[in-house]
Design an enzyme around this catalytic site. Sequence first.
Site, PDB file in Angstrom:
ATOM      1  N   HIS A  64      67.788  11.252  96.297  1.00 34.61           N
ATOM      2  CA  HIS A  64      66.906  10.149  95.891  1.00 34.61           C
ATOM      3  C   HIS A  64      66.754  10.068  94.378  1.00 34.61           C
ATOM      4  CE1 HIS A  64      65.572  10.427 100.237  1.00 34.61           C
ATOM      5  NE2 HIS A  64      66.068   9.211 100.095  1.00 34.61           N
ATOM      6  N   ASP A 157      71.403   2.078  99.649  1.00 35.99           N
ATOM      7  CA  ASP A 157      71.016   3.381 100.209  1.00 35.99           C
ATOM      8  C   ASP A 157      71.205   3.286 101.719  1.00 35.99           C
ATOM      9  OD1 ASP A 157      67.810   5.191 100.370  1.00 35.99           O
ATOM     10  OD2 ASP A 157      69.833   5.686 101.068  1.00 35.99           O
ATOM     11  N   SER A 158      72.465   3.229 102.110  1.00 37.14           N
ATOM     12  CA  SER A 158      72.768   2.909 103.511  1.00 37.14           C
ATOM     13  C   SER A 158      73.193   4.145 104.296  1.00 37.14           C
ATOM     14  CB  SER A 158      73.934   1.914 103.526  1.00 37.14           C
ATOM     15  OG  SER A 158      75.080   2.580 103.002  1.00 37.14           O
ATOM     16  N   ASP A 160      76.156   5.867 106.938  1.00 45.59           N
ATOM     17  CA  ASP A 160      77.615   5.872 106.872  1.00 45.59           C
ATOM     18  C   ASP A 160      78.112   4.521 107.375  1.00 45.59           C
ATOM     19  OD1 ASP A 160      77.015   9.024 108.200  1.00 45.59           O
ATOM     20  OD2 ASP A 160      77.658   8.681 106.147  1.00 45.59           O
TER      21      ASP A 160
HETATM   22  N1  SAM Z   1      70.556   8.908 102.520  1.00 45.92           N
HETATM   23  C1  SAM Z   1      71.071   8.485 103.727  1.00 45.92           C
HETATM   24  C2  SAM Z   1      72.548   8.661 103.737  1.00 45.92           C
HETATM   25  O1  SAM Z   1      73.174   8.729 102.691  1.00 45.92           O
HETATM   26  O2  SAM Z   1      73.098   8.805 104.823  1.00 45.92           O
HETATM   27  C3  SAM Z   1      70.662   7.074 104.020  1.00 45.92           C
HETATM   28  C4  SAM Z   1      69.275   6.978 104.220  1.00 45.92           C
HETATM   29  S1  SAM Z   1      68.546   5.535 104.814  1.00 45.92           S
HETATM   30  C5  SAM Z   1      67.753   6.232 106.171  1.00 45.92           C
HETATM   31  C6  SAM Z   1      69.785   4.503 105.489  1.00 45.92           C
HETATM   32  C7  SAM Z   1      69.186   3.252 106.103  1.00 45.92           C
HETATM   33  O3  SAM Z   1      70.130   2.176 106.091  1.00 45.92           O
HETATM   34  C8  SAM Z   1      68.777   3.417 107.573  1.00 45.92           C
HETATM   35  O4  SAM Z   1      67.378   3.348 107.671  1.00 45.92           O
HETATM   36  C9  SAM Z   1      69.468   2.259 108.300  1.00 45.92           C
HETATM   37  O5  SAM Z   1      68.695   1.687 109.317  1.00 45.92           O
HETATM   38  C10 SAM Z   1      69.727   1.300 107.138  1.00 45.92           C
HETATM   39  N2  SAM Z   1      70.794   0.329 107.374  1.00 45.92           N
HETATM   40  C11 SAM Z   1      71.980   0.546 107.989  1.00 45.92           C
HETATM   41  N3  SAM Z   1      72.690  -0.599 108.034  1.00 45.92           N
HETATM   42  C12 SAM Z   1      71.926  -1.565 107.432  1.00 45.92           C
HETATM   43  C13 SAM Z   1      72.120  -2.956 107.158  1.00 45.92           C
HETATM   44  N4  SAM Z   1      73.248  -3.590 107.543  1.00 45.92           N
HETATM   45  N5  SAM Z   1      71.148  -3.622 106.495  1.00 45.92           N
HETATM   46  C14 SAM Z   1      70.007  -2.977 106.098  1.00 45.92           C
HETATM   47  N6  SAM Z   1      69.755  -1.654 106.351  1.00 45.92           N
HETATM   48  C15 SAM Z   1      70.709  -0.974 106.993  1.00 45.92           C
END
Ligand code: SAM
Length: 283
Positions: A64, A157-158, A160
């Site tokens: 973070h 910050d997505s 995989d």
């Molecule tokens: N640090 C983590 C990693 O590197 O694996 C990521 C943390 S954060 C929890 C990732 C977030 O992205 C999740 O809460 C997930 O629901 C969100 N996410 C995945 N695909 C998405 C999309 N298309 N649009 C918005 N959020 C999305």
Amino acid sequence: MAGGTWFTEDQREGLELSFKVKETLVSKHTPYQKLDIYDTYKYGILLTLDDLVMTTEKDEFVYHELIAHVPLFSHQHPQEVLIIGGGDGGTAREIVKHPCITRIDMVEIDEQVVVMSKQYMPFLAKDLTNPKVHLYFQDGVEFVKNTISTYDVIIIDSTDPIGPGEGLLNTEFYRNCANILKAGGILVSQAESLYNNPDCVKQVFSKLRNVFPVVSAYAGTIPTYPAGLWCFAFCCNTPEPLNFFDEARFDRLQLALRYYNKGIHKACFALPEFAKRLCQGEG
Ligand code: SAM
């Protein structure tokens, strides 16, 4: 493995990481993914999505602090930030530490990640109620296509690039992000494991190079992420942000950080040869 309950992440490539679990706090299927929260002996509270480690209480600060402070101290006057994903709240927590930031739009596809993070990981989600933070529960792919807002910094910050996260590793998505980036703006994206997922790293950078004239990479060690050495992409339209570090603001803010500092800001861009070649599309 000894007795007791264990959570094991299949890191693919014949590699697994196991955590000894004190208690399973949450285990559910949301409309988008499988969400589990464990209390572990060694790494504290652990969040997994689709059985993949997202964040742990013990080492989340590395990820973070790197994904937030590197772009924010590289920008001359950051004010408006867009986070795509980031449901656990850790990235927003770091951004609100910068008084110059006036607005943070956070676009998270899965409301349950935010709800469960607030309940079980307040050390991460505590600033999601900050008045500067505006939450949108929708697909980031659609948001960047339709929004009329523009931003100084965009942070991807997505998860995989599987399941809901797949659309976030896409040239059209990156192009739509570039269209809502203000002059002098910076886009940073988590870019996967340099050792464990080199093909994905190559893909991220080659697609970003289709859109941004300046694409660089930085990295940090996150013990619970596949093979530890995690990569981030740093993109802008001119080279200035890459060569700029707002030392005066850094000294003035005196932020209480645990990983990021002036030395790390510079050192994190110094990549080993194999990683440089991967990110430059030569490997
Ligand atoms: N640090 C983590 C990693 O590197 O694996 C990521 C943390 S954060 C929890 C990732 C977030 O992205 C999740 O809460 C997930 O629901 C969100 N996410 C995945 N695909 C998405 C999309 N298309 N649009 C918005 N959020 C999305």
